[in-house]
Design an enzyme around this catalytic site. Structure first.
Site, PDB file in Angstrom:
ATOM      1  N   ARG A  83       0.847  -1.193   0.000  1.00  0.00           N
ATOM      2  CA  ARG A  83       0.000   0.000   0.000  1.00  0.00           C
ATOM      3  C   ARG A  83       0.883   1.245   0.000  1.00  0.00           C
ATOM      4  O   ARG A  83       1.663   1.443   0.932  1.00  0.00           O
ATOM      5  CB  ARG A  83      -0.894  -0.012   1.248  1.00  0.00           C
ATOM      6  CG  ARG A  83      -1.750   1.232   1.431  1.00  0.00           C
ATOM      7  CD  ARG A  83      -2.641   1.072   2.666  1.00  0.00           C
ATOM      8  NE  ARG A  83      -3.484   2.225   2.872  1.00  0.00           N
ATOM      9  CZ  ARG A  83      -3.234   3.210   3.740  1.00  0.00           C
ATOM     10  NH1 ARG A  83      -2.146   3.193   4.492  1.00  0.00           N
ATOM     11  NH2 ARG A  83      -4.063   4.219   3.857  1.00  0.00           N
ATOM     12  N   HIS A 127      -2.752  11.038   0.618  1.00  0.00           N
ATOM     13  CA  HIS A 127      -2.227  10.840   1.974  1.00  0.00           C
ATOM     14  C   HIS A 127      -1.594  12.171   2.399  1.00  0.00           C
ATOM     15  O   HIS A 127      -0.403  12.259   2.673  1.00  0.00           O
ATOM     16  CB  HIS A 127      -1.231   9.679   1.996  1.00  0.00           C
ATOM     17  CG  HIS A 127      -0.992   9.096   3.364  1.00  0.00           C
ATOM     18  ND1 HIS A 127      -1.123   7.748   3.649  1.00  0.00           N
ATOM     19  CD2 HIS A 127      -0.617   9.676   4.528  1.00  0.00           C
ATOM     20  CE1 HIS A 127      -0.827   7.535   4.927  1.00  0.00           C
ATOM     21  NE2 HIS A 127      -0.512   8.682   5.490  1.00  0.00           N
ATOM     22  N   GLU A 179      -7.308   8.590   5.970  1.00  0.00           N
ATOM     23  CA  GLU A 179      -7.568   9.312   7.218  1.00  0.00           C
ATOM     24  C   GLU A 179      -8.025  10.753   7.012  1.00  0.00           C
ATOM     25  O   GLU A 179      -7.334  11.706   7.438  1.00  0.00           O
ATOM     26  CB  GLU A 179      -6.320   9.290   8.107  1.00  0.00           C
ATOM     27  CG  GLU A 179      -5.860   7.896   8.472  1.00  0.00           C
ATOM     28  CD  GLU A 179      -4.754   7.886   9.528  1.00  0.00           C
ATOM     29  OE1 GLU A 179      -4.229   8.966   9.850  1.00  0.00           O
ATOM     30  OE2 GLU A 179      -4.448   6.806  10.047  1.00  0.00           O
ATOM     31  N   ASN A 308      -7.289   2.188   9.946  1.00  0.00           N
ATOM     32  CA  ASN A 308      -5.964   2.368  10.533  1.00  0.00           C
ATOM     33  C   ASN A 308      -6.129   2.427  12.041  1.00  0.00           C
ATOM     34  O   ASN A 308      -6.930   3.220  12.544  1.00  0.00           O
ATOM     35  CB  ASN A 308      -5.324   3.673  10.050  1.00  0.00           C
ATOM     36  CG  ASN A 308      -5.006   3.647   8.562  1.00  0.00           C
ATOM     37  OD1 ASN A 308      -5.144   2.616   7.901  1.00  0.00           O
ATOM     38  ND2 ASN A 308      -4.573   4.785   8.046  1.00  0.00           N
ATOM     39  N   TYR A 310      -4.063   2.408  15.888  1.00  0.00           N
ATOM     40  CA  TYR A 310      -2.844   2.437  16.704  1.00  0.00           C
ATOM     41  C   TYR A 310      -3.137   2.293  18.193  1.00  0.00           C
ATOM     42  O   TYR A 310      -2.493   1.540  18.892  1.00  0.00           O
ATOM     43  CB  TYR A 310      -2.064   3.739  16.436  1.00  0.00           C
ATOM     44  CG  TYR A 310      -1.503   3.766  15.034  1.00  0.00           C
ATOM     45  CD1 TYR A 310      -0.253   3.231  14.764  1.00  0.00           C
ATOM     46  CD2 TYR A 310      -2.247   4.263  13.962  1.00  0.00           C
ATOM     47  CE1 TYR A 310       0.260   3.202  13.470  1.00  0.00           C
ATOM     48  CE2 TYR A 310      -1.743   4.242  12.658  1.00  0.00           C
ATOM     49  CZ  TYR A 310      -0.494   3.708  12.429  1.00  0.00           C
ATOM     50  OH  TYR A 310       0.001   3.666  11.152  1.00  0.00           O
ATOM     51  N   GLU A 374      -3.533   0.089   8.185  1.00  0.00           N
ATOM     52  CA  GLU A 374      -2.346   0.480   8.942  1.00  0.00           C
ATOM     53  C   GLU A 374      -2.455  -0.041  10.360  1.00  0.00           C
ATOM     54  O   GLU A 374      -3.505   0.075  10.996  1.00  0.00           O
ATOM     55  CB  GLU A 374      -2.183   2.013   9.046  1.00  0.00           C
ATOM     56  CG  GLU A 374      -1.664   2.671   7.799  1.00  0.00           C
ATOM     57  CD  GLU A 374      -1.487   4.180   7.971  1.00  0.00           C
ATOM     58  OE1 GLU A 374      -1.196   4.643   9.098  1.00  0.00           O
ATOM     59  OE2 GLU A 374      -1.651   4.882   6.961  1.00  0.00           O
TER      60      GLU A 374
END
Ligand code: GBH
Length: 475
Positions: A83, A127, A179, A308, A310, A374
């Site tokens: 990606r 991005h 995002e 994504n 985290y 991600e």
């Protein structure tokens, strides 16, 4: 060459996609080469005080000149998919109008090299590197240029058409935006990201224009790509938890869910704005910038949703600092430190947050395939006496999060793939080169690449098609 399973092995489905992810501005460098013009990130990173140590993406990991080496690295890892993102100012330098043959040629070489290596290219159109020219063009917009301005959405759809014409015959998966929450709220709300504006109204307009841009581009892609092509969107959904079950704390979580998650999920999947968000933001805007038909446009059908993830967030009733990325919700919400260990970003490690998001989407978006586009962690790695780059915390983080994905799959979430952030150490936005997310170490003085232990570990996971049981880490 599947290896025998240990009794506690966690196997992933046949055909599960194992990838790594990067973004153009974070790795490419060559900022002024072959006709590329500045993006908002070039401007922002050159503004004193915005990026740690004054770092810029001028050289980054020099990927623009090291394509072949980086593709060879991925071949060693055995990834099935890669990606990457396309730099809009490289291919349509002024944001609109004629395309740049040299810029397009770079992405053709990348895609052809990947296909030759047997790796599926997964292209993201945006991005965060908006052509500066579009940010500077403010005419006709009461809240300034860039994503606060409606015209930017139309320019984005044109750019999507340029890329579909150039690469549509060889890229099977397209993602419109990465995002949009960060682009809108870190870019225009608290100003921590480019273009560095601190204007709650501009941030809400930006969020809407990003939804519109996504829908317009999805339609253009659909019209230009072969029927087999996949069109998707990647969101950084917030795994938000209330500190307690009190109505006040739960209301704080509702507010963050509205302006962090449903502001994108509702338009894109249901063609509507969250009613509570409209109420919460009444002091900032009446949303009259949402024109008839915009929400239907945003809801263009897509083939999968990228997530994504985290860290989770824990919130309670209270207040937090301003300017904030929360468009007024900060006056009602306090962010509580989540328990548990932290990464080098000081982000809490909590794989259960990923599980929670995946099963929520399983329930709320039945029939929508999910892809973890991600997941990863920054840690300071170190070299042992024989030069091996040790990053045991990253291996533990990745193991726990893949185990969480496995658990979500077992519970019926339709997860099709996992993309590790990131292939290479790179320009970590406002943190510059001070934070390393790569599974491949980059010595930025020499551009030498060295596999970290986590890269060897990931190669084994891919070869095995899953995790070896590690009871202590299976989160
Ligand atoms: C991703 O964004 C990016 O796509 C990637 O380019 C980047 O390198 C990578 O992650 C690592 O940072 O602001 O209170 O919600 C990460 C999105 C948004 C995650 C901000 C952490 C901080 C808490 N980030 N969030 S809050």
């Amino acid at each position: 060459d599947a290896r025998p399973d240990s009794p506690t092995a966690l196997r992933f489905p046949q055909g599960f996609r194992w990838g790594t992810a990067t973004a153009a501005y974070q790795i490419e460098g060559a900022a002024a080469e072959d006709g590329r013009t500045p993006s908002v990130w070039d401007t922002f990173s050159r503004t004193p005080g915005k990026v740690r140590n004054g770092d810029t993406g001028d050289i980054a990991a020099d990927h623009y000149h090291r394509l072949d080496e980086d593709i060879a690295l991925m071949r060693r890892l055995g990834v099935t998919d890669y990606r990457f993102s396309i730099a809009w100012p490289r291919v349509v330098p002024t944001g609109s109008g004629p395309s740049n043959a040299k810029g397009l040629d770079f992405y053709r070489r990348l895609v052809d090299g990947l296909l030759e290596a047997g790796i599926r290219p997964v292209a993201t159109l945006y991005h965060w590197d908006l052509p500066q020219e579009l940010e500077s063009a403010t005419d006709g917009s009461p809240a300034g240029g860039g994503w606060a301005r409606r015209e930017t959405a139309y320019r984005f759809a044109e750019y999507a058409g340029v890329m579909a014409d150039a690469l549509g015959d060889r890229v099977a998966t397209w993602t419109t935006l990465n995002e949009p929450w960060c682009a809108a709220f870190l870019g225009y709300g608290n100003g921590v990201h480019a273009p560095g504006r601190t204007d709650a109204l501009a941030s809400l307009r930006a969020a809407h224009h990003l939804n519109l841009a996504h829908g317009l581009a999805a339609r253009v892609l659909r019209g230009a790509l072969p029927a087999s092509a996949e069109v998707s969107l990647t969101l950084n959904l917030h795994a938000v938890r209330a500190l307690s079950e009190s109505p006040e704390d739960r209301d704080a979580a509702r507010r963050i869910d509205a302006v962090g998650n449903r502001i994108f999920l509702d338009p894109v999947f249901h063609g509507r704005l969250p009613e509570d968000l409209v109420r919460d933001t009444a002091g900032i805007t009446d949303w009259s910038f949402v024109e008839d038909g915009d929400l239907a446009t945003a809801a263009a059908p897509i083939d999968s949703l990228g997530i994504n993830y985290y860290s989770p967030a824990v919130v309670a009733a209270g207040s937090s600092e301003s300017p904030s990325p929360w468009a007024g919700a900060e006056r009602h919400v306090r962010f509580e430190p989540a328990p548990g260990p932290r990464t080098a970003m000081d982000w809490p490690v909590d794989a259960n947050g990923l599980y929670e998001l995946l099963v929520r989407l399983r329930d709320e978006l039945p029939g929508v395939p999910l892809v973890v586009t991600e997941n990863g962690a920054a840690y300071d790695d170190y070299a042992d006496p024989s030069g091996n780059v040790k990053d045991p915390e990253r291996v533990a983080y990745l193991h726990a999060h893949l185990a969480a994905v496995h658990r979500a799959l077992a519970d019926g979430a339709d997860v099709r793939g996992y993309f590790l952030w990131s292939l290479l150490d790179n320009f970590e936005w406002a943190y510059g080169y001070s934070k390393r997310f790569g599974i491949v170490h980059v010595d930025f003085a020499t551009q030498r690449r060295t596999l970290k232990d986590s890269a060897r570990w990931y190669a084994e996971v891919i070869a095995r098609g899953g995790l070896e049981g590690r009871g202590d880490l299976d989160g």
